[in-house]
Design a protein around this motif. Structure first.
Motif, mmCIF file in Angstrom:
data_model
loop_
_atom_site.group_PDB
_atom_site.id
_atom_site.type_symbol
_atom_site.label_atom_id
_atom_site.label_comp_id
_atom_site.label_asym_id
_atom_site.label_seq_id
_atom_site.Cartn_x
_atom_site.Cartn_y
_atom_site.Cartn_z
ATOM 1 N N LEU A 21 26.481 61.978 17.626
ATOM 2 C CA LEU A 21 27.521 61.354 16.805
ATOM 3 C C LEU A 21 27.354 61.726 15.336
ATOM 4 C CD1 LEU A 21 27.775 57.790 18.401
ATOM 5 C CD2 LEU A 21 29.506 59.596 18.452
ATOM 6 N N GLN A 22 26.124 61.766 14.892
ATOM 7 C CA GLN A 22 25.860 62.145 13.502
ATOM 8 C C GLN A 22 26.294 63.592 13.256
ATOM 9 O OE1 GLN A 22 21.739 61.865 12.347
ATOM 10 N NE2 GLN A 22 22.248 61.806 10.182
ATOM 11 N N GLN B 250 29.052 64.763 10.523
ATOM 12 C CA GLN B 250 28.733 65.745 9.480
ATOM 13 C C GLN B 250 29.635 66.969 9.555
ATOM 14 O OE1 GLN B 250 24.515 66.310 10.069
ATOM 15 N NE2 GLN B 250 23.995 64.728 8.573
ATOM 16 N N SER B 251 30.062 67.335 10.747
ATOM 17 C CA SER B 251 30.938 68.504 10.872
ATOM 18 C C SER B 251 32.391 68.167 10.556
ATOM 19 C CB SER B 251 30.842 69.086 12.292
ATOM 20 O OG SER B 251 31.458 68.216 13.227
ATOM 21 N N GLY B 252 32.699 66.866 10.514
ATOM 22 C CA GLY B 252 34.067 66.459 10.190
ATOM 23 C C GLY B 252 34.951 66.333 11.411
ATOM 24 N N GLN C 29 33.056 57.288 14.664
ATOM 25 C CA GLN C 29 32.438 56.731 13.452
ATOM 26 C C GLN C 29 32.071 55.265 13.644
ATOM 27 O OE1 GLN C 29 34.971 57.620 10.108
ATOM 28 N NE2 GLN C 29 34.594 59.815 10.248
ATOM 29 N N GLN C 30 32.946 54.540 14.315
ATOM 30 C CA GLN C 30 32.661 53.129 14.578
ATOM 31 C C GLN C 30 31.471 52.999 15.529
ATOM 32 O OE1 GLN C 30 35.890 50.978 16.416
ATOM 33 N NE2 GLN C 30 34.927 48.990 16.081
ATOM 34 N N ASP C 31 31.443 53.813 16.592
ATOM 35 C CA ASP C 31 30.320 53.801 17.535
ATOM 36 C C ASP C 31 29.017 54.154 16.827
ATOM 37 O OD1 ASP C 31 32.081 53.166 19.560
ATOM 38 O OD2 ASP C 31 32.105 55.186 20.454
ATOM 39 N N TYR C 32 29.105 55.115 15.935
ATOM 40 C CA TYR C 32 27.912 55.527 15.183
ATOM 41 C C TYR C 32 27.384 54.362 14.345
ATOM 42 C CZ TYR C 32 24.911 57.890 11.827
ATOM 43 O OH TYR C 32 23.840 58.252 11.044
ATOM 44 N N GLN C 33 28.262 53.655 13.654
ATOM 45 C CA GLN C 33 27.839 52.531 12.813
ATOM 46 C C GLN C 33 27.198 51.420 13.649
ATOM 47 O OE1 GLN C 33 27.628 52.474 9.544
ATOM 48 N NE2 GLN C 33 28.455 54.541 9.504
ATOM 49 N N VAL C 34 27.788 51.136 14.819
ATOM 50 C CA VAL C 34 27.249 50.096 15.702
ATOM 51 C C VAL C 34 25.870 50.505 16.210
ATOM 52 C CG1 VAL C 34 27.571 48.940 17.944
ATOM 53 C CG2 VAL C 34 29.504 49.160 16.362
ATOM 54 N N MET C 35 25.752 51.749 16.664
ATOM 55 C CA MET C 35 24.467 52.232 17.189
ATOM 56 C C MET C 35 23.418 52.343 16.087
ATOM 57 S SD MET C 35 25.058 55.031 20.085
ATOM 58 C CE MET C 35 26.542 54.965 21.027
ATOM 59 N N LEU C 36 23.843 52.757 14.917
ATOM 60 C CA LEU C 36 22.903 52.875 13.801
ATOM 61 C C LEU C 36 22.339 51.500 13.452
ATOM 62 C CD1 LEU C 36 21.549 54.613 11.638
ATOM 63 C CD2 LEU C 36 23.549 54.200 10.189
ATOM 64 N N LYS C 37 23.198 50.505 13.444
ATOM 65 C CA LYS C 37 22.734 49.146 13.155
ATOM 66 C C LYS C 37 21.757 48.677 14.234
ATOM 67 C CE LYS C 37 24.169 44.512 12.018
ATOM 68 N NZ LYS C 37 25.192 43.531 11.881
ATOM 69 N N ALA C 38 22.086 48.936 15.487
ATOM 70 C CA ALA C 38 21.195 48.547 16.593
ATOM 71 C C ALA C 38 19.856 49.277 16.479
ATOM 72 C CB ALA C 38 21.855 48.855 17.938
#
Length: 163
Positions: free
Chosen positions: A70-71, A75-77, A84-93
């Protein structure tokens, strides 16, 4: 006026006499070092720390494996809003889990480091050392660029650890 002349030599005598007495005490001047990581790993209950680290890695690796692609997309756009939402949720977890394991590891490590500090202090005093550095920290910081091997107390500290 004559009385003030009497106090000057008496005061000077007390000051000089007191400083001479204080200088008679032998103060250790040797500075040594230890490999703190090696000492901690030699501690009898260090296995508990390794177990915690393994559990942490087992929990964090799957989260990291999901975050990495996801990152890369972000980064590649080419990431969608859902990515992006999944990334934020997983990053927080991931961050919460990492903090939980870090806290657990630090809590388990604290009594070990406190016991080791006492052993280091005892060994240093017995061998006449005034100060002990962590070998890796001193070298990486540039604080110490050379130290004779005879100043290494690592093995002496390991031998003095509780069994």
């Amino acid at each position: 006026m004559k009385r003030s002349w009497f106090f000057v030599p008496v005061l000077a005598g007390l000051l000089l006499g007191g400083s001479l007495v204080a200088q008679n005490k032998a103060v250790p001047t040797k500075i040594g070092y230890i490999d703190a990581e090696k000492v901690v790993q030699a501690y009898p209950t260090y296995k508990n720390i390794k177990d915690i680290q393994t559990q942490a890695q087992n929990e964090l690796k799957p989260l990291q494996d999901k975050l990495t692609p996801l990152q890369a997309k972000i980064q590649s756009g080419s990431a969608t809003a859902k990515d992006q939402q999944d990334y934020q949720v997983m990053l927080k977890a991931y961050q919460e889990a990492a903090k939980k394991w870090q806290d657990k590891s630090q809590a388990a490590l604290k009594p070990i480091t406190e016991a080791i500090d006492k052993v280091i202090s005892t060994v240093a005093q017995q061998q006449g050392f005034a100060m002990i550095f962590d070998k890796k920290v001193a070298a990486s910081s540039g604080l110490v660029v050379y130290a004779d091997e005879s100043l290494d107390l690592t093995e002496a500290v390991i031998k003095a650890l509780p069994k």
